[in-house]
Each structure stands twice: as C-alpha cells, then as structure tokens.
Design an enzyme around this catalytic site. Structure first.
Site, mmCIF file in Angstrom:
data_model
loop_
_atom_site.group_PDB
_atom_site.id
_atom_site.type_symbol
_atom_site.label_atom_id
_atom_site.label_comp_id
_atom_site.label_asym_id
_atom_site.label_seq_id
_atom_site.Cartn_x
_atom_site.Cartn_y
_atom_site.Cartn_z
ATOM 1 N N LYS A 38 41.892 24.621 43.246
ATOM 2 C CA LYS A 38 41.601 24.774 41.810
ATOM 3 C C LYS A 38 40.648 23.676 41.360
ATOM 4 O O LYS A 38 39.683 23.933 40.676
ATOM 5 C CB LYS A 38 42.879 24.670 40.972
ATOM 6 C CG LYS A 38 43.710 25.837 40.608
ATOM 7 C CD LYS A 38 43.142 27.120 40.206
ATOM 8 C CE LYS A 38 42.380 27.845 41.221
ATOM 9 N NZ LYS A 38 42.857 28.934 41.945
ATOM 10 N N CYS A 62 46.971 46.826 28.933
ATOM 11 C CA CYS A 62 45.955 47.791 28.532
ATOM 12 C C CYS A 62 45.586 47.437 27.101
ATOM 13 O O CYS A 62 46.228 46.611 26.473
ATOM 14 C CB CYS A 62 46.497 49.215 28.531
ATOM 15 S SG CYS A 62 47.173 49.738 30.107
ATOM 16 N N ASN A 83 50.702 50.826 26.052
ATOM 17 C CA ASN A 83 50.465 49.632 26.865
ATOM 18 C C ASN A 83 51.833 49.118 27.277
ATOM 19 O O ASN A 83 52.694 48.918 26.417
ATOM 20 C CB ASN A 83 49.720 48.591 26.011
ATOM 21 C CG ASN A 83 49.712 47.220 26.658
ATOM 22 O OD1 ASN A 83 49.719 47.110 27.880
ATOM 23 N ND2 ASN A 83 49.704 46.179 25.843
ATOM 24 N N GLY A 84 52.056 48.930 28.583
ATOM 25 C CA GLY A 84 53.345 48.402 29.041
ATOM 26 C C GLY A 84 53.868 49.210 30.223
ATOM 27 O O GLY A 84 53.138 49.995 30.827
ATOM 28 N N LYS A 141 33.965 36.456 41.177
ATOM 29 C CA LYS A 141 35.380 36.782 41.029
ATOM 30 C C LYS A 141 35.908 37.549 42.229
ATOM 31 O O LYS A 141 37.009 37.307 42.698
ATOM 32 C CB LYS A 141 35.580 37.598 39.734
ATOM 33 C CG LYS A 141 37.031 37.964 39.454
ATOM 34 C CD LYS A 141 37.860 36.724 39.125
ATOM 35 C CE LYS A 141 39.335 36.997 39.020
ATOM 36 N NZ LYS A 141 40.143 35.788 39.180
ATOM 37 N N GLU A 155 36.971 23.993 42.937
ATOM 38 C CA GLU A 155 36.114 25.119 42.570
ATOM 39 C C GLU A 155 35.598 25.058 41.133
ATOM 40 O O GLU A 155 34.536 25.600 40.845
ATOM 41 C CB GLU A 155 36.776 26.472 42.856
ATOM 42 C CG GLU A 155 37.895 26.869 41.944
ATOM 43 C CD GLU A 155 38.453 28.248 42.261
ATOM 44 O OE1 GLU A 155 37.700 29.154 42.619
ATOM 45 O OE2 GLU A 155 39.688 28.408 42.140
ATOM 46 N N ARG A 172 41.207 43.640 28.529
ATOM 47 C CA ARG A 172 42.615 43.909 28.831
ATOM 48 C C ARG A 172 42.786 44.983 29.899
ATOM 49 O O ARG A 172 43.905 45.264 30.342
ATOM 50 C CB ARG A 172 43.349 44.358 27.566
ATOM 51 C CG ARG A 172 43.332 43.333 26.456
ATOM 52 C CD ARG A 172 44.084 43.857 25.259
ATOM 53 N NE ARG A 172 45.472 44.127 25.586
ATOM 54 C CZ ARG A 172 46.445 43.233 25.598
ATOM 55 N NH1 ARG A 172 46.171 41.978 25.286
ATOM 56 N NH2 ARG A 172 47.672 43.564 25.905
ATOM 57 N N HIS A 190 47.745 10.101 59.798
ATOM 58 C CA HIS A 190 47.076 10.490 61.040
ATOM 59 C C HIS A 190 45.575 10.663 60.836
ATOM 60 O O HIS A 190 44.904 11.307 61.643
ATOM 61 C CB HIS A 190 47.703 11.770 61.599
ATOM 62 C CG HIS A 190 49.145 11.585 61.960
ATOM 63 N ND1 HIS A 190 49.552 10.912 63.095
ATOM 64 C CD2 HIS A 190 50.277 11.926 61.301
ATOM 65 C CE1 HIS A 190 50.877 10.872 63.135
ATOM 66 N NE2 HIS A 190 51.345 11.478 62.044
ATOM 67 N N TRP A 250 44.531 49.612 32.177
ATOM 68 C CA TRP A 250 44.698 48.788 33.390
ATOM 69 C C TRP A 250 45.895 49.413 34.079
ATOM 70 O O TRP A 250 47.036 49.229 33.664
ATOM 71 C CB TRP A 250 44.958 47.338 32.987
ATOM 72 C CG TRP A 250 45.213 46.434 34.140
ATOM 73 C CD1 TRP A 250 46.419 45.992 34.586
ATOM 74 C CD2 TRP A 250 44.230 45.841 34.984
ATOM 75 N NE1 TRP A 250 46.240 45.163 35.654
ATOM 76 C CE2 TRP A 250 44.915 45.049 35.924
ATOM 77 C CE3 TRP A 250 42.842 45.898 35.043
ATOM 78 C CZ2 TRP A 250 44.254 44.323 36.911
ATOM 79 C CZ3 TRP A 250 42.190 45.176 36.020
ATOM 80 C CH2 TRP A 250 42.890 44.399 36.938
ATOM 81 N N GLU A 259 46.711 24.805 47.017
ATOM 82 C CA GLU A 259 46.233 25.523 45.839
ATOM 83 C C GLU A 259 45.727 24.560 44.763
ATOM 84 O O GLU A 259 44.705 24.810 44.127
ATOM 85 C CB GLU A 259 47.353 26.434 45.299
ATOM 86 C CG GLU A 259 47.006 27.199 44.049
ATOM 87 C CD GLU A 259 45.754 28.070 44.143
ATOM 88 O OE1 GLU A 259 45.208 28.237 45.255
ATOM 89 O OE2 GLU A 259 45.295 28.547 43.095
#
Ligand code: M6R
Length: 606
Positions: free
Chosen positions: A483, A2, A99-100, A601, A486, A27, A502, A73, A479
C-alpha cells in the site's frame, strides 16, 4: 452495491433519471435501465454502461413524468439484459429497482414457483416484484409494506404501479437511500450527488423507512406503516465532493466503507452461531482426499492468499501454499485432482490469475474463486465462486476488497473445516460471534484516523520503510508495504520479523521507519524482541498492536492499537491502520492517490 434513482414531477422523467444514473455509475456499471410510466408502463434496459443505455433509448420514445432507474453491480445472476433492472412483476403491472441482497430469496422464489409463477431472470430482485404483486389490491403502499416484511437481507427499493400515476414507493433497509425534496417534484437516489442539480434539500432515510413519494408531498412510515418524521438536511457540498461522499479521494472513502463491507461479506453466511458458505458444499469424502491447497493471485489479492495459507494449514491441517500467479503459471506446479486451488481476484480479469486458473483446471484441480466482480472471467471459469460483495472499488490501491477477501477466505476455510469435522460446534459459535463483532471494531479503528494522519505528517524525511510481523502479521506486513509503495512511492518491503537479522537489518538507519505489526498473540513477545533489535540500530518504530498490550509502548516510538479479536481474524481489521498510514503519507506528499503513476486498476495483459 448498485445505484437507484426515482423521479415524480412536471418534467419529463427520462433526462432526470439518466443524469442521476450518471452520478451513480461509480456504484456499479455492468448494466443499466429505466422504467417510465406514461400512457403505459415501459422498461428499457441493457447490459453495459449508461452510455449504452442512452444509445438503446434513442429509438424508444419513452415519455412520462414518473420513473425509476438503476445502474447495476451484479450480485445474483450474470450481468446481462435480462438480469438488468428495472424488473417487472409477472403481469407487468408493477416495476421495481433494488440495491442490496435478499438472503431468503430462494425460499421465497420456491414458494412463488409452487404457487404457479414463472420467473424471467436469475435475480433476487424479481422475487420482490412478484411478491408485491401477490399482495397488490389497489394500494401499492400496503402491498410494498406486506412484501418487505417478508424479506431478509439488505435492500433499497423504488417501486411503481401501472395503476398509480401519482406516486411511487421507496424503502430502505441496510442499503443507502435518500429523498430529494423539490418544488412540485420529488426524487429518490442511492446517494446525494445524483440529486444536487435539482435540489439541496435532502432526507436521509433510516433503516426500516418506507417513503411514499408524490410530486408535491413525501410521506414517511415505519415498516408497520406508522408515520415517522425525519429531518431535512441542507446540502452545501459541491457535486464533485459529494461523489466521493465528502472524502478527498476514493481510496479514503473506500477505507471508510470497510465496516459496511465487512457486514456485507458475512451477510447470509454468519447467522445464529453458524457459519455457512453454501457455494462450497463439497462432499466430506472429497475434502478428506485433498492433500494440497494453493492460493494463487496477484498484488493485494496475493497477500490475502498468504493469510489463506496460514488459515488453511491451521484449520484444515493440509499443506497450503500462497503463490504469485505470474510465477505459478510458468513453473509446472505439481497438481492433480486432489489439489484445491483458490484463485483470488477483485476484478476477476487479471491476466496472470486467469492463466494460473486455467493451468490448475487443465491439471484436474478443483478451483474456488474469491471474486468481487460478478460474472467476470474468473467467476465464470472456476468450479465454485464465493463473491466478496465489496461493491465497486474505484481507487487503484485496493483496500476494501482486501478486507472482504480476507474475511471471505476465513469464512470459507472455517466452513470447509466444519464440513470435514475439523471444527467443533463450540468453535463455530465462537468464530461466528467474533465475525459479528468485526464491523464495530473496524469503526473504532477508523476513529483513530486523525492520529494516523498526524503521525504520517512526521514522516516526510523517511526514505525507506520495513514492515515486519510474524505469522498472520507477516501476511499483513506484505500488504502494508505494498500500500505504501504504490501510492506514496516510498520504498517499502515486508519481512518476516525473524528474518530481519539475516540481512535487512543492515539497511536500518535513523532515516528508516520500521512498522512492526504485533497482533498475533502467540508470537508477540518474539516480535517485541525484533523491535528492540531495530531500536538498538537507531531505527524509528511504529507498532500496530492489540489493545491491552501496553508493554510495547516501552520500545516503540509510536503505537496504534487495534481492538482485541480472535487471532485468526485479526488481518480483517488490523490492515486498516496500515491502509490509513499509506494514504496519509501519500497525502502529506501531495500525490495523485487514486491514480498512482505507472499503475492501472485491472491488469488484463501479461
Ligand atoms: O483485480 P485483482 O484483484 O486480480 O488485481 C490484482 C492486483 O493487480 C491488485 O491487487 C493490485 O496489486 C492493486 N493495485 C493493489 O493495491
């Protein structure tokens, strides 16, 4: 994650707080609020973004020269007006922003409820406000000190008392907090950009620091209230550089946050040799009846699901499948109440993933969400949600969320294995200690970023890439390839290393780059043979291998080593060189890394 901000001086506090919060919105942005001490101590807060708060403030006439603010957040409690910060203590004499995550808040809340207190929100933060009030005897600094010594977890705090107009208190433990020094005014903020319009003289608080902020003085103490000294730093960055923490792109900043993300994802879940995921406290009888597990998701989250499939079969000995949500939702999968379905989503709003979740529920499956955004649709609709606590991810290319997803999936599976007597105490202890070692190992990998950048600069003529690996390294190859494609627009595919001959081997030429991931120790000799097949066809090979496996240098053109870790946890850290490679290849081509073409996103439409 946050954003918090605080001000004391001769100016009206409100515009300073709002300006600071706007710089901290990256944040967290599900709710926001401010508290100002003028004639009275008042709070205005709302669900939504800073602009929603500004709209609400229009009729509020909030005046005063000392105040604290917050952009949230959510981690505990849905994003709504009540859970938004600041939070009052019970009598409304004390106000707090935080925050936390407070790990022992439930114990503390229970204790306070037993003493007769009544809470208004579902947050862990409110517990801190009540606790401070319980210790308050005319000295806010002392009350804060006593309260924070009872807290376990991570916190950055700003605290004000109605009866103390000449100071507020800030505390830092495992969540960032800086103090800004002005002339006749002083500030706090979660991050430097919030303060750069007012001062460039900054103190970066250290863990365990308590700061007493007055308009013409800042006093710093440790948790026992012994005075401490910290250097004042002169900040020379521009505001824009500072928002990205000095990094050129959010993607790179988010990759460099990964050691901390790994810590946060295991916070409260790995302790004293134990693994606990209380969100998954299923009965042993139910677990013994499960005969099929699905991991359903899209894109990067799906790749985290592929890791889940391998881990679930390994530890639970139950058939497991990973499936792309857009396929799963339309193929009438065989599901009943003996099926366990993990849905994985950073945003919790991906349309295909939500449709797959609803299908699974309609057929009676038990659903678990591995989700980042608290209160998102997926989080609300699953039977049990396990948050990954990675904080907001801004770059379109998902990096830190993948790391946290894989880690939380591993924790969840090990916990389910423990509940169903498939994990011994000794194994639990070994894995708990392996998890605890991950942040440091991630930091070590990040130290190689210059050498990854150097290698990336040599790939300008490469037209296509193949990522290969076996078992969990195969999951990583998917993955790694996503990355790269994209953000750099270089054609990239992930294959099981044994599948190369193959078909795909026909495509390998001197213009191809093969990235071989070879960290999974039971099969590393097999992957080594596949690397030799590529070399024999003139392909260039970059290997990602575990430290100590020097032999691979004899066949690969270049090797990035990752620290040794339990095979099952390797994906959490071995993905980092792949993310860095994608980043630096795109950077060497001058591309718009944080906003790659044609992508968004969060894909909330089909
Ligand atoms: O928010 P979600 O995790 O549900 O998003 C899933 C995918 O859209 C996402 O991972 C996408 O593939 C990323 N751009 C990958 O970097």
């Amino acid at each position: 994650m946050c954003g918090i901000v605080g001000y004391i001086g001769d100016k009206e506090a409100l515009p300073v707080l709002i300006d600071g919060l706007k710089h901290l919105e990256y944040r967290g942005y599900d709710s926001a609020g401010v508290a100002i001490l003028g004639e009275d101590l008042k709070i205005v807060k709302t669900r939504g973004r800073i602009k929603d708060l500004e709209a609400k403030l229009k009729n509020s006439n909030l005046k005063g020269k000392i105040g604290i603010g917050h952009t949230r957040w959510a981690t505990h409690g849905a994003p709504n007006d009540e859970n938004a910060h600041p939070h009052f203590s019970e009598s409304k004499n004390i106000v707090i922003v935080h925050n936390g995550i407070i790990e022992n808040y439930l114990e503390l809340k229970k204790m306070l409820i037993n003493e007769g207190h009544t809470f208004r929100s579902e947050t862990d933060t409110e517990v801190i406000a009540y606790l401070i009030e319980s210790f308050y005897d005319g000295d806010l600094l002392l009350a804060v000190k006593k309260a924070v010594n009872m807290l376990e977890g991570s916190f950055a705090l700003g605290v004000m008392s109605k009866d103390e107009k000449d100071r507020f208190i800030a505390v830092r433990k495992d969540s960032p907090l800086v103090v800004g020094l002005g002339k006749g005014e002083n500030f706090i903020a979660s991050d430097i950009p919030a303060l750069l319009s007012y001062t460039r003289n900054i103190i970066i608080l250290e863990n365990g620091d308590i700061a007493e902020i007055r308009k013409d003085k800042v006093n710093l103490f440790d948790l026992s209230l012994n005075p401490v000294k910290r250097d004042v730093q002169k900040i020379t960055w521009s505001v824009d550089d500072a928002k990205k923490g000095g990094f050129k792109h959010y993607m790179l900043k988010e990759i460099f946050e990964e050691p901390q993300v790994i810590r946060e994802a295991m916070r409260g879940r790995v302790k004293d040799g134990k693994i606990e995921v209380p969100e998954l406290n299923f009965a042993k009888k139910f677990l013994n009846e499960i005969n099929k597990i699905y991991f359903v998701a899209c894109g990067t989250a799906y790749h985290a699901g592929v890791v889940g499939k391998y881990l679930a079969e390994n530890f639970l000995r139950i058939t497991a499948e990973a499936e792309v949500a857009s396929e799963f939702r339309y193929r009438d999968p065989v599901i009943d109440k003996k099926t366990l379905v993990f849905v994985i989503s950073q945003s919790g709003e991906t349309a295909d993933t939500l449709a797959a979740l609803r299908l699974a529920k309609s057929k009676g499956a038990k659903t678990i969400g591995i989700v980042n955004v608290v209160g998102s649709s997926a989080a609300r609709e699953v039977d049990s949600v396990v948050y990954i606590n990675a904080g907001p991810e801004i770059a379109v290319a998902s990096t830190k969320a993948y790391v946290a997803q894989v880690e939380v999936i591993a924790l969840s599976i090990l916990y389910l294995a423990k509940l169903s007597d498939k994990l011994t105490e000794k194994e639990e202890r070994l894995f708990a200690s392996a998890f605890e070692g991950l942040p440091e190992k991630a930091e070590k990998i990040l130290k190689q970023s210059d050498s990854v950048a150097e290698f990336a600069a040599t790939t300008k003529t490469i037209e296509e890439t193949f990522y290969i690996g076996r078992n969990l390294d195969y999951a990583l190859s998917l993955e790694g390839a996503l990355k790269l494609k994209e953000i750099s627009y270089v054609h990239a595919e992930g294959y099981p290393a044994g599948e190369l001959k193959h078909g795909p081997l026909a495509l390998v030429t001197p213009k191809s780059l093969v990235i071989a991931i070879d960290t999974y120790s039971p099969l590393r000799e097999k992957t080594l043979s596949n690397i030799k097949e590529v070399k024999a066809r003139g392909g260039k090979v970059l290997a990602v291998a575990s430290e100590g496996y020097q032999k691979i240098e004899e066949v690969a053109d270049k090797v990035f080593y990752v620290p040794k870790v339990a095979d099952e946890l390797s994906p959490v850290i071995s993905v980092i060189p792949l993310q860095l490679l994608a980043y630096y290849v795109a950077e060497s081509r001058g591309l718009d890394i944080d906003k790659p073409r044609n992508l968004a996103k969060s894909v909330t439409v089909e």
